[in-house]
Design a protein around this motif. Structure first.
Motif, PDB file in Angstrom:
ATOM      1  N   SER A   1       1.011  -1.249  -0.070  1.00 19.21           N
ATOM      2  CA  SER A   1       0.112  -0.087  -0.082  1.00 19.21           C
ATOM      3  C   SER A   1       0.885   1.440  -0.098  1.00 19.21           C
ATOM      4  O   SER A   1       1.961   1.156   0.485  1.00 19.21           O
ATOM      5  CB  SER A   1      -0.978   0.073   1.367  1.00 19.21           C
ATOM      6  OG  SER A   1      -0.145   0.223   2.330  1.00 19.21           O
ATOM      7  N   SER A   2       0.256   2.220  -0.639  1.00 23.70           N
ATOM      8  CA  SER A   2       1.098   3.454  -0.447  1.00 23.70           C
ATOM      9  C   SER A   2       1.258   4.241   0.751  1.00 23.70           C
ATOM     10  O   SER A   2       2.011   4.858   1.028  1.00 23.70           O
ATOM     11  CB  SER A   2       0.417   4.510  -1.542  1.00 23.70           C
ATOM     12  OG  SER A   2      -0.895   4.673  -1.183  1.00 23.70           O
ATOM     13  N   GLN A   3       0.343   3.743   1.817  1.00 25.50           N
ATOM     14  CA  GLN A   3       0.347   4.179   3.155  1.00 25.50           C
ATOM     15  C   GLN A   3       1.517   3.790   3.808  1.00 25.50           C
ATOM     16  O   GLN A   3       2.111   4.329   4.573  1.00 25.50           O
ATOM     17  CB  GLN A   3      -0.983   3.890   3.807  1.00 25.50           C
ATOM     18  CG  GLN A   3      -2.017   4.682   3.427  1.00 25.50           C
ATOM     19  CD  GLN A   3      -2.627   4.088   2.305  1.00 25.50           C
ATOM     20  OE1 GLN A   3      -2.532   3.081   1.636  1.00 25.50           O
ATOM     21  NE2 GLN A   3      -3.519   5.048   1.337  1.00 25.50           N
ATOM     22  N   ALA A   4       1.951   2.493   3.472  1.00 28.15           N
ATOM     23  CA  ALA A   4       2.898   1.879   4.111  1.00 28.15           C
ATOM     24  C   ALA A   4       4.428   2.243   3.509  1.00 28.15           C
ATOM     25  O   ALA A   4       5.324   2.306   4.302  1.00 28.15           O
ATOM     26  CB  ALA A   4       3.136   0.330   3.912  1.00 28.15           C
TER      27      ALA A   4
ATOM     28  N   ARG B   1       5.521   2.493  -2.815  1.00 29.08           N
ATOM     29  CA  ARG B   1       4.805   1.062  -2.816  1.00 29.08           C
ATOM     30  C   ARG B   1       6.002  -0.013  -2.893  1.00 29.08           C
ATOM     31  O   ARG B   1       5.896  -1.023  -3.137  1.00 29.08           O
ATOM     32  CB  ARG B   1       3.883   0.722  -3.895  1.00 29.08           C
ATOM     33  CG  ARG B   1       2.589   1.494  -3.837  1.00 29.08           C
ATOM     34  CD  ARG B   1       1.564   0.950  -4.955  1.00 29.08           C
ATOM     35  NE  ARG B   1       1.816   1.207  -6.311  1.00 29.08           N
ATOM     36  CZ  ARG B   1       1.811   1.850  -7.007  1.00 29.08           C
ATOM     37  NH1 ARG B   1       1.266   3.203  -6.568  1.00 29.08           N
ATOM     38  NH2 ARG B   1       2.146   1.836  -8.242  1.00 29.08           N
TER      39      ARG B   1
ATOM     40  N   ASN C   1       5.455   5.278   0.266  1.00 27.60           N
ATOM     41  CA  ASN C   1       5.096   5.965  -0.868  1.00 27.60           C
ATOM     42  C   ASN C   1       5.104   5.795  -2.181  1.00 27.60           C
ATOM     43  O   ASN C   1       4.116   5.611  -3.156  1.00 27.60           O
ATOM     44  CB  ASN C   1       5.699   7.433  -0.429  1.00 27.60           C
ATOM     45  CG  ASN C   1       5.311   8.244   0.669  1.00 27.60           C
ATOM     46  OD1 ASN C   1       3.936   8.184   0.955  1.00 27.60           O
ATOM     47  ND2 ASN C   1       5.944   9.361   1.095  1.00 27.60           N
TER      48      ASN C   1
END
Length: 379
Positions: A158-161, A165, A163
């Motif tokens: 995820s891009s939350q984990a 990926r 930026n």
């Protein structure tokens, strides 16, 4: 790594510790724009992009999935799976896995030959900026899986984990069992094994670049879950514990020399690397082979220290030359393979141009990895 770049990375580490993540990222990006080498001509293409972890690479538009593929969200549980299979379901489906360590989406390829019988599973970990669709299109692993009758699981970072990926292989907190991304990926693997009655003796994991480095971590931290590892353009276990050491390992290929896998069980390993890779130094492939040798010493089948070794040379018609070093079990089956693709850069060897990070002129890494996986003795 020169003194100026090292000084900038140290400053970025200080900013990170203070919580100034945006400033740290900007500093690293400015440093890399001046210091990272340009990729070879064969890898250039539309959308040139720089990333503080992955380096310099090209990214093509992710292709739309073929219209005849089936998409079903199986996150609801085993009942959804049963209904799907009973109606002859197969194809590329969506899902989500959640546990105490976190949640990740995934794509799962179910071969047409599946009717509830125990089949093998290959877990494929994409590289930075990629996603399951892009990775599947580039590696063509679904095509191989359909022919070989096996499942393919593509976890999605995820891009939350991260930026970009990227799987966070360079963070010490994501290099241990029972926590972070290893816990999520292991739990996801176990969930698919349970839901689809996968043969637990034939569960394999592979990845590209950051995904390759994470595949090594998974095989090291969960050696009882996986039967073999495939690493393309990746790095050895313990190559880095933070961003500066990650960049140093990527550029110099000397990471992980002082840190060996901590598991009691070594796993058979196949390594692919291009000798013109300007993003992850080819020396990392050599270090991976050394770690696999060390980890496999004293196993039940044989000692890697006394394993028979052979070296083969070949060339793809109108493509790259390659050198393959193979360590054999006593029965002749492959225990470790190291494929060095001459002239190739940071790209999946033999891949399809529909996906990013691919080099169609090399030996087919997907086919060779599956061959290697299926040749392993089943305990």
């Amino acid at each position: 790594m020169d003194e100026r770049l090292l000084s900038q990375l140290q400053e970025a580490t200080r900013l990170t510790s203070k919580g100034s993540l945006a400033e740290a990222t900007a500093l690293i990006q400015r440093a890399l724009r001046k210091d990272l080498p340009e990729p070879p001509t064969a890898e250039t293409g539309p959308g040139m992009e720089k990333d503080p972890i992955e380096g310099v690479f090209y990214v093509v538009d992710t292709p739309a999935p073929p219209q005849d593929e089936v998409f079903v969200d199986i996150a609801a549980g085993s009942d959804a799976r049963s209904t799907f299979v009973e109606h002859g379901g197969h194809g590329f489906i969506d899902g989500t896995y959640s546990c105490a360590a976190g949640s990740r989406a995934y794509k799962l390829y179910i071969p047409g030959a599946y009717h509830g019988q125990p089949l093998p599973l290959i877990v494929m970990l994409h590289g930075c900026t990629q996603n399951p669709d892009d990775f599947a299109a580039g590696t063509q692993m679904n095509v191989v899986a359909e022919n070989k009758h096996c499942f393919v699981l593509y976890p999605a970072q995820s891009s939350q984990a991260n930026n970009s990926r990227c799987w966070n292989w360079f963070k010490e907190t994501d290099q241990k069992p029972g926590r972070g991304e290893p816990a999520i990926l292991a739990g996801m693997t176990q969930d698919i094994v349970h839901r689809y009655h996968i043969d637990p003796r034939r569960v394999f994991i592979a990845g590209l670049s950051a995904g390759g480095a994470m595949a090594v971590i998974m095989g090291t931290t969960y050696p009882g879950l996986y039967a073999a590892i495939g690493v393309h353009s990746g790095l050895p276990y313990g190559a880095a514990t933070d961003m500066p050491s990650a960049l140093q390992a990527m550029q110099q290929g000397k990471g992980g020399q002082g840190r060996r896998p901590q598991s009691e069980k070594g796993l058979p390993t196949i390594v692919f690397h291009g000798d013109h890779d300007k993003t992850v130094h080819p020396g990392n492939g050599e270090q991976l082979v050394k770690q696999a040798e060390f980890a496999l010493q004293g196993t039940a089948q044989t000692s890697a220290q006394h394993a028979r070794r052979s070296v083969q040379h070949g060339k793809i018609p109108r493509g790259h030359r390659y050198t393959v070093t193979v360590y054999h079990y006593p029965d002749g089956s492959p225990m470790i393979e190291h494929w060095l693709v001459h002239g190739s850069g940071h790209a999946w060897s033999g891949g399809n141009r529909k996906g990013s990070f691919t080099d169609a002129h090399g030996p087919n890494a997907s086919e060779e990895m599956v061959r290697f996986f299926f040749a392993q003795p089943m305990n």
